[in-house]
Design a protein around this motif. Structure first.
Motif, PDB file in Angstrom:
ATOM      1  N   GLU A 162       0.791  -1.231   0.000  1.00 39.81           N
ATOM      2  CA  GLU A 162       0.000   0.000   0.000  1.00 39.81           C
ATOM      3  C   GLU A 162       0.826   1.286   0.000  1.00 39.81           C
ATOM      4  O   GLU A 162       0.303   2.345  -0.348  1.00 39.81           O
ATOM      5  N   ASN A 163       2.079   1.234   0.384  1.00 41.88           N
ATOM      6  CA  ASN A 163       2.860   2.444   0.562  1.00 41.88           C
ATOM      7  C   ASN A 163       3.284   3.023  -0.792  1.00 41.88           C
ATOM      8  O   ASN A 163       4.042   2.389  -1.537  1.00 41.88           O
ATOM      9  N   PRO A 164       2.821   4.240  -1.141  1.00 42.01           N
ATOM     10  CA  PRO A 164       3.152   4.799  -2.456  1.00 42.01           C
ATOM     11  C   PRO A 164       4.604   5.259  -2.580  1.00 42.01           C
ATOM     12  O   PRO A 164       5.127   5.409  -3.684  1.00 42.01           O
ATOM     13  N   PHE A 165       5.270   5.464  -1.460  1.00 47.09           N
ATOM     14  CA  PHE A 165       6.663   5.917  -1.468  1.00 47.09           C
ATOM     15  C   PHE A 165       7.603   4.799  -1.908  1.00 47.09           C
ATOM     16  O   PHE A 165       8.626   5.036  -2.528  1.00 47.09           O
ATOM     17  N   LEU A 166       7.234   3.549  -1.578  1.00 47.07           N
ATOM     18  CA  LEU A 166       8.084   2.386  -1.824  1.00 47.07           C
ATOM     19  C   LEU A 166       7.575   1.628  -3.045  1.00 47.07           C
ATOM     20  O   LEU A 166       6.505   1.029  -3.013  1.00 47.07           O
ATOM     21  N   THR A 167       8.348   1.639  -4.126  1.00 50.15           N
ATOM     22  CA  THR A 167       7.908   0.981  -5.352  1.00 50.15           C
ATOM     23  C   THR A 167       8.527  -0.413  -5.465  1.00 50.15           C
ATOM     24  O   THR A 167       9.668  -0.633  -5.057  1.00 50.15           O
ATOM     25  N   VAL A 168       7.762  -1.338  -6.026  1.00 50.57           N
ATOM     26  CA  VAL A 168       8.222  -2.721  -6.119  1.00 50.57           C
ATOM     27  C   VAL A 168       9.486  -2.824  -6.969  1.00 50.57           C
ATOM     28  O   VAL A 168      10.420  -3.554  -6.628  1.00 50.57           O
ATOM     29  N   GLU A 169       9.543  -2.064  -8.075  1.00 50.07           N
ATOM     30  CA  GLU A 169      10.673  -2.223  -9.002  1.00 50.07           C
ATOM     31  C   GLU A 169      11.972  -1.645  -8.474  1.00 50.07           C
ATOM     32  O   GLU A 169      13.043  -1.977  -8.975  1.00 50.07           O
ATOM     33  N   HIS A 170      11.891  -0.803  -7.445  1.00 52.86           N
ATOM     34  CA  HIS A 170      13.116  -0.189  -6.922  1.00 52.86           C
ATOM     35  C   HIS A 170      13.477  -0.670  -5.522  1.00 52.86           C
ATOM     36  O   HIS A 170      14.499  -0.254  -4.982  1.00 52.86           O
ATOM     37  N   GLY A 171      12.656  -1.515  -4.909  1.00 46.99           N
ATOM     38  CA  GLY A 171      12.998  -2.087  -3.607  1.00 46.99           C
ATOM     39  C   GLY A 171      12.875  -1.103  -2.458  1.00 46.99           C
ATOM     40  O   GLY A 171      12.130  -0.128  -2.534  1.00 46.99           O
ATOM     41  N   CYS A 172      13.632  -1.349  -1.418  1.00 48.20           N
ATOM     42  CA  CYS A 172      13.616  -0.511  -0.218  1.00 48.20           C
ATOM     43  C   CYS A 172      14.775   0.486  -0.291  1.00 48.20           C
ATOM     44  O   CYS A 172      15.937   0.069  -0.409  1.00 48.20           O
ATOM     45  N   PRO A 173      14.510   1.790  -0.228  1.00 54.83           N
ATOM     46  CA  PRO A 173      15.608   2.755  -0.355  1.00 54.83           C
ATOM     47  C   PRO A 173      16.670   2.611   0.724  1.00 54.83           C
ATOM     48  O   PRO A 173      17.862   2.783   0.450  1.00 54.83           O
ATOM     49  N   VAL A 174      16.257   2.286   1.935  1.00 47.74           N
ATOM     50  CA  VAL A 174      17.245   2.103   3.005  1.00 47.74           C
ATOM     51  C   VAL A 174      18.099   0.875   2.722  1.00 47.74           C
ATOM     52  O   VAL A 174      19.327   0.903   2.865  1.00 47.74           O
ATOM     53  N   GLY A 175      17.459  -0.209   2.301  1.00 42.55           N
ATOM     54  CA  GLY A 175      18.208  -1.414   1.946  1.00 42.55           C
ATOM     55  C   GLY A 175      19.157  -1.162   0.781  1.00 42.55           C
ATOM     56  O   GLY A 175      20.320  -1.589   0.798  1.00 42.55           O
ATOM     57  N   ASN A 176      18.664  -0.447  -0.239  1.00 42.47           N
ATOM     58  CA  ASN A 176      19.501  -0.138  -1.403  1.00 42.47           C
ATOM     59  C   ASN A 176      20.727   0.679  -1.000  1.00 42.47           C
ATOM     60  O   ASN A 176      21.863   0.368  -1.383  1.00 42.47           O
ATOM     61  N   LEU A 177      20.487   1.755  -0.259  1.00 41.17           N
ATOM     62  CA  LEU A 177      21.595   2.621   0.154  1.00 41.17           C
ATOM     63  C   LEU A 177      22.566   1.892   1.076  1.00 41.17           C
ATOM     64  O   LEU A 177      23.779   2.096   0.995  1.00 41.17           O
ATOM     65  N   THR A 178      22.035   1.034   1.939  1.00 36.92           N
ATOM     66  CA  THR A 178      22.897   0.265   2.850  1.00 36.92           C
ATOM     67  C   THR A 178      23.840  -0.628   2.049  1.00 36.92           C
ATOM     68  O   THR A 178      25.046  -0.671   2.298  1.00 36.92           O
ATOM     69  N   GLN A 179      23.275  -1.335   1.075  1.00 40.16           N
ATOM     70  CA  GLN A 179      24.109  -2.238   0.273  1.00 40.16           C
ATOM     71  C   GLN A 179      25.106  -1.476  -0.595  1.00 40.16           C
ATOM     72  O   GLN A 179      26.245  -1.893  -0.757  1.00 40.16           O
ATOM     73  N   GLU A 180      24.672  -0.346  -1.127  1.00 38.40           N
ATOM     74  CA  GLU A 180      25.517   0.385  -2.071  1.00 38.40           C
ATOM     75  C   GLU A 180      26.575   1.240  -1.380  1.00 38.40           C
ATOM     76  O   GLU A 180      27.699   1.353  -1.860  1.00 38.40           O
ATOM     77  N   MET A 181      26.226   1.854  -0.255  1.00 40.59           N
ATOM     78  CA  MET A 181      27.069   2.905   0.296  1.00 40.59           C
ATOM     79  C   MET A 181      27.890   2.532   1.525  1.00 40.59           C
ATOM     80  O   MET A 181      28.971   3.066   1.733  1.00 40.59           O
ATOM     81  N   THR A 182      27.368   1.672   2.386  1.00 42.58           N
ATOM     82  CA  THR A 182      28.072   1.460   3.655  1.00 42.58           C
ATOM     83  C   THR A 182      29.450   0.819   3.522  1.00 42.58           C
ATOM     84  O   THR A 182      30.297   1.048   4.388  1.00 42.58           O
ATOM     85  N   PRO A 183      29.731   0.049   2.469  1.00 41.47           N
ATOM     86  CA  PRO A 183      31.079  -0.518   2.400  1.00 41.47           C
ATOM     87  C   PRO A 183      32.184   0.533   2.268  1.00 41.47           C
ATOM     88  O   PRO A 183      33.329   0.260   2.606  1.00 41.47           O
ATOM     89  N   TRP A 184      31.857   1.715   1.752  1.00 32.27           N
ATOM     90  CA  TRP A 184      32.942   2.670   1.496  1.00 32.27           C
ATOM     91  C   TRP A 184      32.709   4.063   2.050  1.00 32.27           C
ATOM     92  O   TRP A 184      33.557   4.932   1.909  1.00 32.27           O
ATOM     93  N   ASN A 185      31.590   4.303   2.718  1.00 33.74           N
ATOM     94  CA  ASN A 185      31.342   5.648   3.236  1.00 33.74           C
ATOM     95  C   ASN A 185      30.834   5.544   4.677  1.00 33.74           C
ATOM     96  O   ASN A 185      29.676   5.210   4.903  1.00 33.74           O
ATOM     97  N   SER A 186      31.696   5.846   5.632  1.00 32.66           N
ATOM     98  CA  SER A 186      31.340   5.663   7.046  1.00 32.66           C
ATOM     99  C   SER A 186      30.237   6.617   7.493  1.00 32.66           C
ATOM    100  O   SER A 186      29.422   6.270   8.342  1.00 32.66           O
ATOM    101  N   ALA A 187      30.167   7.812   6.913  1.00 34.06           N
ATOM    102  CA  ALA A 187      29.108   8.753   7.299  1.00 34.06           C
ATOM    103  C   ALA A 187      27.743   8.218   6.875  1.00 34.06           C
ATOM    104  O   ALA A 187      26.770   8.306   7.631  1.00 34.06           O
ATOM    105  N   PHE A 188      27.653   7.650   5.668  1.00 34.23           N
ATOM    106  CA  PHE A 188      26.412   7.019   5.228  1.00 34.23           C
ATOM    107  C   PHE A 188      26.078   5.837   6.137  1.00 34.23           C
ATOM    108  O   PHE A 188      24.930   5.643   6.524  1.00 34.23           O
ATOM    109  N   SER A 189      27.086   5.047   6.447  1.00 34.15           N
ATOM    110  CA  SER A 189      26.882   3.876   7.304  1.00 34.15           C
ATOM    111  C   SER A 189      26.303   4.276   8.653  1.00 34.15           C
ATOM    112  O   SER A 189      25.352   3.659   9.140  1.00 34.15           O
ATOM    113  N   GLU A 190      26.858   5.325   9.252  1.00 34.41           N
ATOM    114  CA  GLU A 190      26.368   5.777  10.563  1.00 34.41           C
ATOM    115  C   GLU A 190      24.938   6.295  10.470  1.00 34.41           C
ATOM    116  O   GLU A 190      24.099   5.978  11.326  1.00 34.41           O
TER     117      GLU A 190
END
Length: 196
Positions: free
Chosen positions: A94-122
């Motif tokens: 039901e949530n219009p902010f979260l689209t099926v084709e793009h997944g979860c933004p927090v999950g996406n950013l966590t996977q993409e950014m936390t390995p190399w950016n500690s500020a994003f990770s925190e």
């Protein structure tokens, strides 16, 4: 909201949409500037770097959305198991902010950014652990009211609930449809009923 603040928020919203669709690293500042139709000078007036803008997106777009959709539905819950299920179902279907084709933004950013950016990770860790703590707290409260089995390890349950949600989001993203969400929700309901 003043003109400068409105421009800044517009940049953040449009940049978030691009990043949610394409990923952080493949979205360039030039593309953000073209989409927002602001000058380079206006962009750099508000954000010294792309990463500064990215952190502002996390704090000013992602965090409030997580608060509204992931935290508030559980706050003050008197039916934790039912409310966890209802929240998850709403997030998936039901949530219009979260689209099926793009997944979860927090999950996406966590996977993409936390390995190399500690500020994003925190910043992302803070959001994720708030959700985890909220689930643990409502389950703990459920123990005291007799709605949750006193033997339930709330930390383990929270990990399981959260990882299931992120995992099924990935299946939806992979398949580009919600078909996998329905059997997942049935199994989640069965799991939650087992915590009574």
């Amino acid at each position: 909201m003043g003109k400068a603040a409105a421009t800044r928020m517009m940049i953040l919203q449009k940049a978030f949409e691009l990043i949610y669709t394409k990923g952080y690293q493949t979205t360039s500042i030039d593309e953000i500037i073209a989409t927002t139709k602001v000058t380079k000078g206006a962009f750099y007036y508000h954000f010294k770097t792309k990463d500064e803008m990215g952190l502002a997106i996390i704090e000013e777009i992602v965090r409030p959305t997580m608060q509204q959709s992931f935290i508030e539905p559980l706050s003050g819950s008197t039916d934790p198991l039912g409310d966890i299920f209802t929240m998850t179902k709403a997030l998936l279907l039901e949530n219009p902010f979260l689209t099926v084709e793009h997944g979860c933004p927090v999950g996406n950013l966590t996977q993409e950014m936390t390995p190399w950016n500690s500020a994003f990770s925190e910043a992302l860790s803070s959001i994720i652990y708030q959700w985890q703590h909220t689930i643990e707290q409502v389950l703990e409260n459920g123990k005291s009211t007799g709605n949750v089995n006193p033997e339930v390890n709330v930390k383990q349950a929270a990990y399981f609930i959260m990882s299931g949600y992120w995992g099924i989001r990935s299946f939806g993203k992979l398949d580009n449809n919600k078909d996998s969400y329905y059997p997942y929700l049935e199994e989640l309901k069965r799991y939650l009923e087992g915590l009574k």
